[in-house]
Design a protein around this motif. Structure first.
Motif, PDB file in Angstrom:
ATOM      1  N   SER A 129       0.497  -1.225   0.009  1.00  0.00           N
ATOM      2  CA  SER A 129       0.187  -0.263   0.427  1.00  0.00           C
ATOM      3  C   SER A 129       0.974   0.841  -0.005  1.00  0.00           C
ATOM      4  CB  SER A 129      -0.912  -0.058   1.554  1.00  0.00           C
ATOM      5  OG  SER A 129      -0.099   0.145   2.626  1.00  0.00           O
ATOM      6  N   LEU A 130       1.029   2.874  -0.125  1.00  0.00           N
ATOM      7  CA  LEU A 130       1.375   3.613  -0.058  1.00  0.00           C
ATOM      8  C   LEU A 130       1.513   4.186   0.943  1.00  0.00           C
ATOM      9  CD1 LEU A 130      -0.875   6.005  -2.438  1.00  0.00           C
ATOM     10  CD2 LEU A 130       1.059   4.419  -2.924  1.00  0.00           C
ATOM     11  N   ALA A 131       0.889   3.047   2.599  1.00  0.00           N
ATOM     12  CA  ALA A 131       1.472   4.043   3.615  1.00  0.00           C
ATOM     13  C   ALA A 131       2.530   2.251   4.175  1.00  0.00           C
ATOM     14  CB  ALA A 131       0.940   3.171   4.174  1.00  0.00           C
ATOM     15  N   GLY A 132       2.582   1.140   2.859  1.00  0.00           N
ATOM     16  CA  GLY A 132       4.034   0.360   2.984  1.00  0.00           C
ATOM     17  C   GLY A 132       5.301   1.175   2.678  1.00  0.00           C
ATOM     18  N   VAL A 133       5.086   0.863   0.986  1.00  0.00           N
ATOM     19  CA  VAL A 133       5.712   2.273   0.383  1.00  0.00           C
ATOM     20  C   VAL A 133       6.360   3.574   1.233  1.00  0.00           C
ATOM     21  CG1 VAL A 133       6.559   3.741  -1.371  1.00  0.00           C
ATOM     22  CG2 VAL A 133       5.069   1.586  -1.716  1.00  0.00           C
ATOM     23  N   GLU A 134       5.657   4.299   2.022  1.00  0.00           N
ATOM     24  CA  GLU A 134       6.250   5.333   3.149  1.00  0.00           C
ATOM     25  C   GLU A 134       7.126   4.891   4.087  1.00  0.00           C
ATOM     26  OE1 GLU A 134       3.630   8.263   4.958  1.00  0.00           O
ATOM     27  OE2 GLU A 134       2.802   8.665   2.761  1.00  0.00           O
ATOM     28  N   SER A 135       6.613   3.501   4.345  1.00  0.00           N
ATOM     29  CA  SER A 135       7.356   3.383   5.388  1.00  0.00           C
ATOM     30  C   SER A 135       8.969   2.922   4.864  1.00  0.00           C
ATOM     31  CB  SER A 135       6.892   1.732   6.000  1.00  0.00           C
ATOM     32  OG  SER A 135       7.435   1.661   7.098  1.00  0.00           O
ATOM     33  N   LEU A 136       8.619   2.418   3.353  1.00  0.00           N
ATOM     34  CA  LEU A 136      10.286   1.931   3.299  1.00  0.00           C
ATOM     35  C   LEU A 136      10.940   2.860   2.624  1.00  0.00           C
ATOM     36  CD1 LEU A 136       9.167  -0.649   1.016  1.00  0.00           C
ATOM     37  CD2 LEU A 136      10.405  -0.914   2.422  1.00  0.00           C
ATOM     38  N   TYR A 137      10.317   4.008   2.120  1.00  0.00           N
ATOM     39  CA  TYR A 137      11.187   5.218   2.175  1.00  0.00           C
ATOM     40  C   TYR A 137      11.557   5.884   3.148  1.00  0.00           C
ATOM     41  CZ  TYR A 137       8.390   6.244  -2.084  1.00  0.00           C
ATOM     42  OH  TYR A 137       7.833   5.642  -3.669  1.00  0.00           O
ATOM     43  N   LYS A 138      10.435   6.119   4.047  1.00  0.00           N
ATOM     44  CA  LYS A 138      11.487   6.598   5.423  1.00  0.00           C
ATOM     45  C   LYS A 138      12.843   5.173   6.310  1.00  0.00           C
ATOM     46  CE  LYS A 138      10.141   7.179  10.612  1.00  0.00           C
ATOM     47  NZ  LYS A 138       9.562   6.024  11.788  1.00  0.00           N
ATOM     48  N   ASN A 139      12.994   4.169   6.350  1.00  0.00           N
ATOM     49  CA  ASN A 139      13.608   3.670   6.697  1.00  0.00           C
ATOM     50  C   ASN A 139      14.906   4.106   5.143  1.00  0.00           C
ATOM     51  OD1 ASN A 139      13.876   1.365   8.732  1.00  0.00           O
ATOM     52  ND2 ASN A 139      11.151   1.480   7.888  1.00  0.00           N
ATOM     53  N   PHE A 140      14.498   3.875   3.918  1.00  0.00           N
ATOM     54  CA  PHE A 140      15.874   4.204   3.597  1.00  0.00           C
ATOM     55  C   PHE A 140      16.377   5.324   3.275  1.00  0.00           C
ATOM     56  CE2 PHE A 140      13.568   2.026  -0.413  1.00  0.00           C
ATOM     57  CZ  PHE A 140      13.806   0.734  -0.201  1.00  0.00           C
ATOM     58  N   ASN A 141      15.860   6.633   3.634  1.00  0.00           N
ATOM     59  CA  ASN A 141      16.004   8.136   4.309  1.00  0.00           C
ATOM     60  C   ASN A 141      17.549   7.512   5.882  1.00  0.00           C
ATOM     61  OD1 ASN A 141      16.830  10.380   4.357  1.00  0.00           O
ATOM     62  ND2 ASN A 141      15.253  10.718   5.573  1.00  0.00           N
ATOM     63  N   GLU A 142      16.736   6.552   6.988  1.00  0.00           N
ATOM     64  CA  GLU A 142      17.245   6.515   8.226  1.00  0.00           C
ATOM     65  C   GLU A 142      18.811   6.096   7.612  1.00  0.00           C
ATOM     66  OE1 GLU A 142      14.573   4.605  10.441  1.00  0.00           O
ATOM     67  OE2 GLU A 142      12.663   6.326  10.637  1.00  0.00           O
ATOM     68  N   HIS A 143      18.844   5.327   6.658  1.00  0.00           N
ATOM     69  CA  HIS A 143      20.155   4.021   6.543  1.00  0.00           C
ATOM     70  C   HIS A 143      20.627   4.618   5.775  1.00  0.00           C
ATOM     71  CE1 HIS A 143      17.251   0.719   8.702  1.00  0.00           C
ATOM     72  NE2 HIS A 143      18.656   0.462   8.879  1.00  0.00           N
TER      73      HIS A 143
END
Length: 124
Positions: free
Chosen positions: A81-95
């Protein structure tokens, strides 16, 4: 008979599907000039796979020479879902994942689909 499949997509992405690829991953990375020069690897792993194969994953990571980070994901329909993709973006940014980082997905179709989409659209 050994079957190896490599698919090339229009943008610079390799998708490798091969039996027992996980065992060969460190050697594959270390042998490939482009892969071995990547500044960072980000492994996104199905939490259920990790639960059943943690010893194997630890062996794989012990043989990697490159810098890497891991993320365990609970896979379900809510991930796709878009929320799932948003969560991945957040993790990409954090790492601190950049365009030249390598993302490796270890899991099934929902995880591969969602991470593939997030990876293709991140930093665009």
């Amino acid at each position: 008979m050994k079957k190896t499949h490599q698919y090339r997509v229009v943008y610079p992405t390799n998708i490798i599907i091969e039996r027992d690829i996980l065992f060969k991953l460190p050697d594959l990375i270390n042998r490939d000039k482009k892969l071995s020069r990547a500044p960072k690897y980000f492994f996104i792993i199905d939490r259920n796979f990790n639960l059943h194969h943690q010893v194997l994953l630890n062996k794989v990571f012990a043989n990697l020479k490159q810098q890497y980070a891991t993320m365990l994901v609970d896979v379900g329909s809510e991930l796709k879902s878009l929320a799932g993709v948003e969560s991945l973006y957040k993790n990409f940014n954090e790492h601190n994942i950049k365009r030249d980082s390598i993302i490796v997905v270890i899991g099934g179709g929902v995880l591969c689909d969602t991470v593939g989409f997030a990876s293709a659209t991140y930093m665009r």
